[in-house]
Write an enzyme that holds these catalytic residues in place. Structure first.
Site, short mmCIF file in Angstrom:
data_model
loop_
_atom_site.label_atom_id
_atom_site.label_comp_id
_atom_site.label_asym_id
_atom_site.label_seq_id
_atom_site.Cartn_x
_atom_site.Cartn_y
_atom_site.Cartn_z
N HIS A 189 7.10 -1.63 13.62
CA HIS A 189 5.91 -2.08 14.37
C HIS A 189 4.96 -2.76 13.40
O HIS A 189 4.98 -2.51 12.20
CB HIS A 189 5.23 -0.92 15.09
CG HIS A 189 4.88 0.24 14.23
ND1 HIS A 189 5.83 1.14 13.76
CD2 HIS A 189 3.71 0.65 13.72
CE1 HIS A 189 5.24 2.06 13.02
NE2 HIS A 189 3.94 1.79 12.97
N ASN B 166 4.67 -1.21 7.51
CA ASN B 166 5.13 -0.22 6.54
C ASN B 166 6.65 -0.16 6.60
O ASN B 166 7.22 -0.10 7.69
CB ASN B 166 4.53 1.15 6.85
CG ASN B 166 3.02 1.14 6.78
OD1 ASN B 166 2.44 0.57 5.88
ND2 ASN B 166 2.39 1.75 7.77
#
Length: 148
Positions: free
Chosen positions: A135, A122
């Site tokens: 991440h 994201n």
């Protein structure tokens, strides 16, 4: 009965969650708050930097892996760089490659490589990013729909 077939199927899909109405409503309501969330996240320490090494599933020189605390599938891991980068756009190419290799290795080691898995990154508010320490989500072990 035939003319009600399609509406009944759509209603069943909605109820079962194929269209995931809860997430849709959540993101519509949260959309206005995401830019503020970015500023708040950047003002604080990364939640990932406080994760003790005994919770790490694997690591490389520049990244580590943990189980997601809110799993979206039987396998849901996070590949996190040891140094904080606020988005994937800031991660140096060699560390991005190392993180991707680690994500693929985790998919293999957790037995979802053959059945299939999803890698998700994201990025920024419209990309749904809520934690500004980049991440990679590794999600597998179930049939994935288009959005979840």
């Amino acid at each position: 009965m035939a003319r009600f077939k399609i509406p009944l199927i759509a209603l069943a899909a909605f109820i079962i969650g194929t269209l995931d109405p809860v997430s849709m409503v959540f993101w519509k309501v949260a959309e206005w708050h995401l830019p503020t969330l970015k500023a708040e996240s950047l003002a604080e320490d990364s939640p990932f930097q406080g994760i003790s090494e005994d919770r790490w599933v694997a690591q490389t020189d520049n990244a580590f892996v943990v189980n997601d605390i809110n799993p979206q599938g039987p396998v849901h891991l996070l590949v996190i760089p040891k140094q904080r980068y606020t988005s994937i756009l800031e991660v140096p190419p060699e560390i991005r490659a190392e993180m991707l290799d680690l994500a693929v290795r985790m998919a293999r080691e957790h037995g979802v490589d053959e059945s299939g898995f999803r890698l998700v990154i994201n990025t920024n508010p419209h990309g749904g990013q809520t934690v500004y320490h980049t991440h990679i989500h590794v999600i597998g072990g179930r049939q994935m729909g288009w959005l979840g």
